[in-house]
Design an enzyme around this catalytic site. Sequence first.
Site, PDB file in Angstrom:
ATOM      1  N   HIS A 190       0.872  -1.173   0.000  1.00 21.30           N
ATOM      2  CA  HIS A 190       0.000   0.000   0.000  1.00 21.30           C
ATOM      3  C   HIS A 190       0.915   1.232   0.000  1.00 21.30           C
ATOM      4  O   HIS A 190       2.032   1.181   0.520  1.00 21.30           O
ATOM      5  CB  HIS A 190      -0.865   0.083   1.262  1.00 21.30           C
ATOM      6  CG  HIS A 190      -1.782  -1.077   1.482  1.00 21.30           C
ATOM      7  ND1 HIS A 190      -1.370  -2.233   2.102  1.00 21.30           N
ATOM      8  CD2 HIS A 190      -3.103  -1.243   1.214  1.00 21.30           C
ATOM      9  CE1 HIS A 190      -2.400  -3.075   2.189  1.00 21.30           C
ATOM     10  NE2 HIS A 190      -3.457  -2.502   1.656  1.00 21.30           N
TER      11      HIS A 190
ATOM     12  N   ASP B  75       2.319   2.048   3.349  1.00 21.86           N
ATOM     13  CA  ASP B  75       3.268   1.093   3.925  1.00 21.86           C
ATOM     14  C   ASP B  75       4.697   1.541   3.702  1.00 21.86           C
ATOM     15  O   ASP B  75       5.569   1.335   4.545  1.00 21.86           O
ATOM     16  CB  ASP B  75       3.134  -0.294   3.273  1.00 21.86           C
ATOM     17  CG  ASP B  75       1.767  -0.903   3.423  1.00 21.86           C
ATOM     18  OD1 ASP B  75       1.152  -0.692   4.469  1.00 21.86           O
ATOM     19  OD2 ASP B  75       1.325  -1.588   2.483  1.00 21.86           O
TER      20      ASP B  75
ATOM     21  N   GLU C  30     -10.601  -6.857  -4.749  1.00 17.08           N
ATOM     22  CA  GLU C  30     -10.396  -7.844  -3.691  1.00 17.08           C
ATOM     23  C   GLU C  30     -11.622  -7.892  -2.777  1.00 17.08           C
ATOM     24  O   GLU C  30     -11.829  -7.006  -1.950  1.00 17.08           O
ATOM     25  CB  GLU C  30      -9.154  -7.518  -2.865  1.00 17.08           C
ATOM     26  CG  GLU C  30      -8.877  -8.542  -1.777  1.00 17.08           C
ATOM     27  CD  GLU C  30      -7.563  -8.296  -1.058  1.00 17.08           C
ATOM     28  OE1 GLU C  30      -7.488  -8.637   0.138  1.00 17.08           O
ATOM     29  OE2 GLU C  30      -6.627  -7.768  -1.674  1.00 17.08           O
TER      30      GLU C  30
ATOM     31  N   GLU D 217      -8.780 -13.658  -1.685  1.00 12.80           N
ATOM     32  CA  GLU D 217      -8.073 -13.980  -0.443  1.00 12.80           C
ATOM     33  C   GLU D 217      -8.782 -15.109   0.293  1.00 12.80           C
ATOM     34  O   GLU D 217     -10.007 -15.084   0.462  1.00 12.80           O
ATOM     35  CB  GLU D 217      -7.977 -12.763   0.468  1.00 12.80           C
ATOM     36  CG  GLU D 217      -7.269 -13.086   1.781  1.00 12.80           C
ATOM     37  CD  GLU D 217      -7.068 -11.880   2.673  1.00 12.80           C
ATOM     38  OE1 GLU D 217      -7.305 -12.028   3.905  1.00 12.80           O
ATOM     39  OE2 GLU D 217      -6.689 -10.817   2.175  1.00 12.80           O
TER      40      GLU D 217
ATOM     41  N   HIS E 152     -10.792 -14.038   3.457  1.00 11.09           N
ATOM     42  CA  HIS E 152     -12.000 -13.294   3.099  1.00 11.09           C
ATOM     43  C   HIS E 152     -13.098 -14.247   2.628  1.00 11.09           C
ATOM     44  O   HIS E 152     -14.278 -14.061   2.939  1.00 11.09           O
ATOM     45  CB  HIS E 152     -11.689 -12.282   2.005  1.00 11.09           C
ATOM     46  CG  HIS E 152     -10.780 -11.174   2.435  1.00 11.09           C
ATOM     47  ND1 HIS E 152     -10.361 -10.176   1.586  1.00 11.09           N
ATOM     48  CD2 HIS E 152     -10.220 -10.899   3.636  1.00 11.09           C
ATOM     49  CE1 HIS E 152      -9.566  -9.342   2.236  1.00 11.09           C
ATOM     50  NE2 HIS E 152      -9.467  -9.764   3.481  1.00 11.09           N
TER      51      HIS E 152
ATOM     52  N   ASP F 258      -4.430 -13.748  -2.670  1.00 12.61           N
ATOM     53  CA  ASP F 258      -3.807 -13.449  -1.389  1.00 12.61           C
ATOM     54  C   ASP F 258      -3.791 -14.742  -0.581  1.00 12.61           C
ATOM     55  O   ASP F 258      -4.842 -15.279  -0.205  1.00 12.61           O
ATOM     56  CB  ASP F 258      -4.570 -12.359  -0.634  1.00 12.61           C
ATOM     57  CG  ASP F 258      -4.043 -10.974  -0.955  1.00 12.61           C
ATOM     58  OD1 ASP F 258      -3.185 -10.855  -1.842  1.00 12.61           O
ATOM     59  OD2 ASP F 258      -4.483  -9.998  -0.313  1.00 12.61           O
TER      60      ASP F 258
ATOM     61  N   ASP G 136     -10.628 -11.383  10.552  1.00  6.60           N
ATOM     62  CA  ASP G 136      -9.605 -11.659   9.557  1.00  6.60           C
ATOM     63  C   ASP G 136      -8.260 -11.854  10.250  1.00  6.60           C
ATOM     64  O   ASP G 136      -7.516 -10.910  10.468  1.00  6.60           O
ATOM     65  CB  ASP G 136      -9.551 -10.461   8.601  1.00  6.60           C
ATOM     66  CG  ASP G 136      -8.827 -10.766   7.314  1.00  6.60           C
ATOM     67  OD1 ASP G 136      -8.368 -11.906   7.154  1.00  6.60           O
ATOM     68  OD2 ASP G 136      -8.715  -9.863   6.472  1.00  6.60           O
TER      69      ASP G 136
ATOM     70  N   ASP H  91      -5.609 -13.554   9.216  1.00  4.00           N
ATOM     71  CA  ASP H  91      -4.469 -13.467   8.289  1.00  4.00           C
ATOM     72  C   ASP H  91      -3.304 -14.363   8.709  1.00  4.00           C
ATOM     73  O   ASP H  91      -2.154 -13.910   8.807  1.00  4.00           O
ATOM     74  CB  ASP H  91      -3.981 -12.015   8.186  1.00  4.00           C
ATOM     75  CG  ASP H  91      -4.860 -11.157   7.297  1.00  4.00           C
ATOM     76  OD1 ASP H  91      -5.588 -11.727   6.468  1.00  4.00           O
ATOM     77  OD2 ASP H  91      -4.830  -9.923   7.443  1.00  4.00           O
TER      78      ASP H  91
ATOM     79  N   ASP I 139      -0.478 -12.340   2.096  1.00  6.22           N
ATOM     80  CA  ASP I 139      -1.162 -11.356   2.945  1.00  6.22           C
ATOM     81  C   ASP I 139      -1.398 -12.025   4.295  1.00  6.22           C
ATOM     82  O   ASP I 139      -2.517 -12.357   4.663  1.00  6.22           O
ATOM     83  CB  ASP I 139      -2.470 -10.931   2.299  1.00  6.22           C
ATOM     84  CG  ASP I 139      -3.169  -9.819   3.077  1.00  6.22           C
ATOM     85  OD1 ASP I 139      -2.560  -9.285   4.021  1.00  6.22           O
ATOM     86  OD2 ASP I 139      -4.322  -9.498   2.748  1.00  6.22           O
TER      87      ASP I 139
END
Length: 440
Positions: free
Chosen positions: A101, A104, A232, A268, A271, A296, A307, A309, A339
């Site tokens: 991003h 980031d 996404e 993802e 998700h 992802d 989430d 991750d 991710d």
Amino acid sequence: MMEYFPGVEKVAYTDDPMREGLFFRHYSPDRIVGGKKMKDHLRFSMAYWHTISSGIGDMFGAGTAIRSWDSVSDPMALAEARAYGAFEFLDKIGMDYFCFHDRDIAPEGDTLAESNKNLDKIVKLIKKLMNDSGKKLLWGTASLFTNPRYVHGAATSPNAEVFAYAAGQVKKAMEITHELGGDGYVFWGGREGYETLLNTDMKREQDNLARFLHMAVDYAKEIGFTGQFLIEPKPKEPTKHQYDFDVASGIAFLKTYGLDEHFKFNVEANHATLAGHTFQHDLRVARINGLLGSVDANQGDMLLGWDTDQFPTNLYDTTLAMYEILKMGGFTKGGLNFDAKVRRASFMPEDLFYAHAAGMDAFAQGLVAADAIIRDNFLDDILEKRYSSYETGIGKEITEGRADFKSLEAYILNREEIENESGRQEYIESMLNEYIWRAK
């Protein structure tokens, strides 16, 4: 030059799966599977936000990560240190791609102009590091969710000035993605949804989101960006309802607004499961509609409702994911972006390497198993037999559009019994086990 991960050597492959230490046990990048090198099938990518910028905190506690750049206090100096650390990590883990991003890689300023100035300086450094290392950008995106200005959304905000700010931010993020040779650009509508319909004009918000995406398409043509645009999908978090809840709702949105020729999906795993689907389900929906672009790679905790991750280690998920990817002919401009973040209790720098190696091994084994399933025509033969009634007789008439309700009634009206065949789900699942167990 400072070493940001001292004591960690380049991760190598070992053919001894029980060997202790930091090794790949299934991922051998130059191994040929299905006519291509493993690394070309998998196109692994590091997520800058989780691996480099995250302190691995959670909603209940501060970050615990111990990183070599922790002592750097100046925001721009910190961004530079992180960039050097990121490329050292990519080199040592043997990964060719990364994703980011905009916020980031460079700190946000008081104005968009100041933020863009910060980005320009860091992008110049990243471009040099890419040229020196041969590493590539899988995709870029903009953070349209962290700053309080996006409290009501970005492209779907009721405030036109927020819409304008988001447009300016995405314009810059697209420019730097293009400058760095990114293969794609992702739109993750983290706050493009609502908390309550009592204060929401849903039609206006979805119309504005579509306008925003069309503007992005137009600007990409203007600057010559030919990377793949990706949506996404994400359900429920952070808003109660998000307009891109899953792949199916995303397809409906894209087709309604004439965007389906410009966008594919970045699917993802976590998700998909939060939407009440399996990972394979959303991959399948995207694939059969010709809209699977990138992935992802992570997994969620099935006992938690958010989430999480986590790094992917479930071999059933990775095998079935690679099955869908191989069935679409493999990635072109997409890849497997991790991710995923280490657990809050896994705070040492080397934990980043163990986590990524585990995920890379899981997808490597999934690739080998999926390739065998496809080469053996195992699932294809099952499907061909199961739907064979549509290849002859009345089924063929249905498939070819020569049947109607009257002809179908006449055909079936005096038929006393219809015989079905078993779906043999348990047998198929047992054979899937065998393909996974013998994937070497």
